[in-house]
Design a protein around this motif. Structure first.
Motif, PDB file in Angstrom:
ATOM      1  N   ASN A 262     -13.932 -69.087  11.932  1.00 36.51           N
ATOM      2  CA  ASN A 262     -13.937 -68.537  13.210  1.00 36.51           C
ATOM      3  C   ASN A 262     -15.251 -68.779  13.970  1.00 36.51           C
ATOM      4  OD1 ASN A 262     -14.898 -66.164  11.431  1.00 36.51           O
ATOM      5  ND2 ASN A 262     -14.679 -65.025  13.277  1.00 36.51           N
ATOM      6  N   HIS A 263     -15.202 -68.770  15.015  1.00 34.42           N
ATOM      7  CA  HIS A 263     -16.350 -68.987  15.920  1.00 34.42           C
ATOM      8  C   HIS A 263     -16.170 -68.072  17.259  1.00 34.42           C
ATOM      9  CE1 HIS A 263     -17.634 -72.365  13.594  1.00 34.42           C
ATOM     10  NE2 HIS A 263     -16.160 -73.093  13.763  1.00 34.42           N
ATOM     11  N   CYS A 317     -21.837 -70.551  19.842  1.00 36.92           N
ATOM     12  CA  CYS A 317     -21.237 -69.830  18.846  1.00 36.92           C
ATOM     13  C   CYS A 317     -22.619 -68.741  18.546  1.00 36.92           C
ATOM     14  CB  CYS A 317     -20.952 -70.482  17.631  1.00 36.92           C
ATOM     15  SG  CYS A 317     -20.417 -69.790  16.408  1.00 36.92           S
ATOM     16  N   LYS A 319     -22.630 -67.042  15.473  1.00 35.23           N
ATOM     17  CA  LYS A 319     -22.967 -66.976  14.334  1.00 35.23           C
ATOM     18  C   LYS A 319     -24.349 -67.851  14.258  1.00 35.23           C
ATOM     19  CE  LYS A 319     -18.341 -66.458  11.892  1.00 35.23           C
ATOM     20  NZ  LYS A 319     -17.233 -67.146  11.092  1.00 35.23           N
ATOM     21  N   HIS A 322     -24.457 -71.086  12.799  1.00 37.65           N
ATOM     22  CA  HIS A 322     -23.749 -72.324  13.501  1.00 37.65           C
ATOM     23  C   HIS A 322     -24.548 -72.680  14.460  1.00 37.65           C
ATOM     24  CE1 HIS A 322     -19.745 -70.571  11.777  1.00 37.65           C
ATOM     25  NE2 HIS A 322     -20.489 -70.977  10.700  1.00 37.65           N
ATOM     26  N   MET A 393     -23.915 -75.510  17.378  1.00 35.60           N
ATOM     27  CA  MET A 393     -22.872 -75.095  18.408  1.00 35.60           C
ATOM     28  C   MET A 393     -23.580 -74.417  19.588  1.00 35.60           C
ATOM     29  SD  MET A 393     -19.731 -73.856  16.259  1.00 35.60           S
ATOM     30  CE  MET A 393     -18.331 -75.086  15.524  1.00 35.60           C
TER      31      MET A 393
HETATM   32 CU   LIG Z   1     -19.566 -70.709  14.587  1.00 33.56          CU
END
Ligand SMILES: [Cu+2]
Length: 444
Positions: A262-263, A317, A319, A322, A393
């Motif tokens: 998931n993002h 994103c 995270k 990421h 991202m």
């Molecule tokens: Cu992500």
């Protein structure tokens, strides 16, 4: 297994094949346009069929169509492609019509679409129209709803677009390999009434993850969790174009997730609402304000906001791994380790060896470390104030006053009004302090 030699042969054949798809060669099959560029193409204004407000595909393009007796006809060619992920790194991927992701397909609620799919891959494929409500035999699940499309064959999908929304397309054949290689695209169905849920700027992209070892070009397709490239439309920062919007515009960003995790997608400087999910439109009264929305695997989300704050707003994103590129993975933590003594001895053996990380890793954002061919630094990109220490991202929503309606050109960096940028305090230094009632820790 695909050997490098077979891969190159397949790739060369595909480029030739795509160029040769023509009415003469394939009877009534429409042309299959191809795209060689990886930067954002201007929105494709509809020249036939029902009117609509087109989307802007981030670092991508929309597939032209032809009208044929009440049918809107498209032609996708599944083939090996070469995709620049960012300047300095090319990936050997599989995609459609010259790029990964494939071109965005745009149509209108009520359209009858006929989509020709030609397979120029070395193995069979299918296309599943993810989220579209359609007859079972058009659902594109190899073996379940149709025979696979063998290499060299062309299949036809025909269905009516019964509801507007944000959808995706991807293979439902050897999925682990074919999606790990980049086969996917956005599928946008516009409302029949162009005034319904109208916005001023409408962006679309799909998220994919790749595991490509530094120096290699082909993704490791068996990887399940440890990807090192997190992409929006098969691009990583600083290769992802900015989203350029005019101050006051109502903006929509449509996001699909075909990665393995998931993002949580986060926008700075604005509140947004989720306007569309996989299942359809969210009524305006039911949208709660957010600054981050999670897009789970296989989901589509469209966010909407009014761009009322001029500036360069990070959009990424959340995270933190990421927003890093390939070289950031598998590193030991060196914080607090004094390795100056050993470093000089290593440099005697490996002249380019660099010691890093004992104070954190931000040095990596600004240093010029020699990299293996065809990979990207872990964190990179420069802004008006220095290194941005990002990758993956991440991009920037650039909100500017007075842009022309269709102007998506990068306007450069925001010029901050005097006195509106965080600055170093140059007055008296703060007194050294500690919480009252505590004693200094014993040293040593
Ligand atoms: Cu992500």
């Amino acid at each position: 297994m695909t050997t490098r030699r077979n891969f190159l042969r397949a790739s060369g054949g595909a480029l030739l094949g795509a160029a040769m798809v023509s009415r003469a060669a394939q009877g009534a099959v429409p042309e299959a346009p191809t795209q060689g560029k990886s930067d954002t193409q201007p929105p494709l204004q509809p020249s036939s069929g029902r009117p609509y407000n087109p989307v802007v595909t981030l670092n991508g393009w929309t597939l032209p169509w032809r009208m044929n007796g009440g049918w809107k006809e498209f032609h996708l060619v599944a083939e090996p492609v070469s995709r620049q992920l960012a300047p300095g790194m090319i990936a050997n991927l599989w995609g459609y019509n010259g790029q990964s992701p494939g071109p965005t397909i745009e149509c209108v609620e009520g359209d009858r679409v006929r989509i020709f799919v030609t397979n120029r891959l070395p193995e069979h494929t299918t296309i599943h129209w993810h989220g579209v409500l359609l007859p079972n035999g058009m659902d594109g699940v190899g073996g379940l709803t149709q025979p696979h499309i063998k290499p060299g064959k062309t299949f036809v999908y025909e269905f009516e677009m019964k509801h507007s929304g944000t959808f995706m397309y991807h293979p439902h054949a050897d999925e682990m390999v074919q999606m790990a290689m980049g086969m996917m695209g956005s599928l946008i169905v516009h409302p029949r009434d162009p005034a319904f849920m109208r916005v001023d700027r409408d962006f679309a992209f799909v998220m994919a993850s790749y595991e490509i070892q530094p120096g290699a070009r082909t993704p490791k397709v068996a990887e399940m969790t440890d990807f090192n490239l997190w992409t929006w439309n098969s691009r990583v920062f600083p290769g992802i174009d900015p989203l350029v919007v005019r101050k006051g515009d109502r903006v929509r960003v449509r996001i699909g997730n075909l990665t393995m995790t998931n993002h949580p997608i986060h926008l700075h400087g604005h509140n947004f609402g989720v306007a569309l999910t996989d299942g359809g439109w969210v009524p305006k009264a039911a949208r709660w304000p957010e600054v981050t929305t999670d897009v789970a695997v296989g989901q589509m989300r469209a966010i909407e906001f009014v761009a009322d704050q001029p500036g360069d707003w990070a959009f990424h994103c959340h995270k933190s791994h990421h927003t890093m590129n390939a070289m950031g993975h598998g590193l030991p933590t060196m914080i607090g380790v004094d390795h100056r003594g050993i470093a000089q001895r290593i440099v005697n053996l490996i002249p380019d060896y660099m010691v890093m990380g004992e104070r954190g890793m931000s040095d990596m954002g600004e240093m010029e470390m020699p990299l293996p061919d065809n990979t990207l630094p872990m964190m990179t990109g420069s802004g008006p104030f220095g290194p941005m220490e990002m990758g993956g991202m991440f991009t920037v929503v650039k909100v500017r006053e007075g842009l022309a309606r269709n102007d998506y050109r990068d306007p450069g960096w925001h010029k901050h009004p005097a006195g509106t940028v965080a600055r170093e305090w140059t007055g008296a230094p703060p007194p050294a302090s500690r919480p009252s009632g505590t004693k200094p820790a014993a040293s040593g």
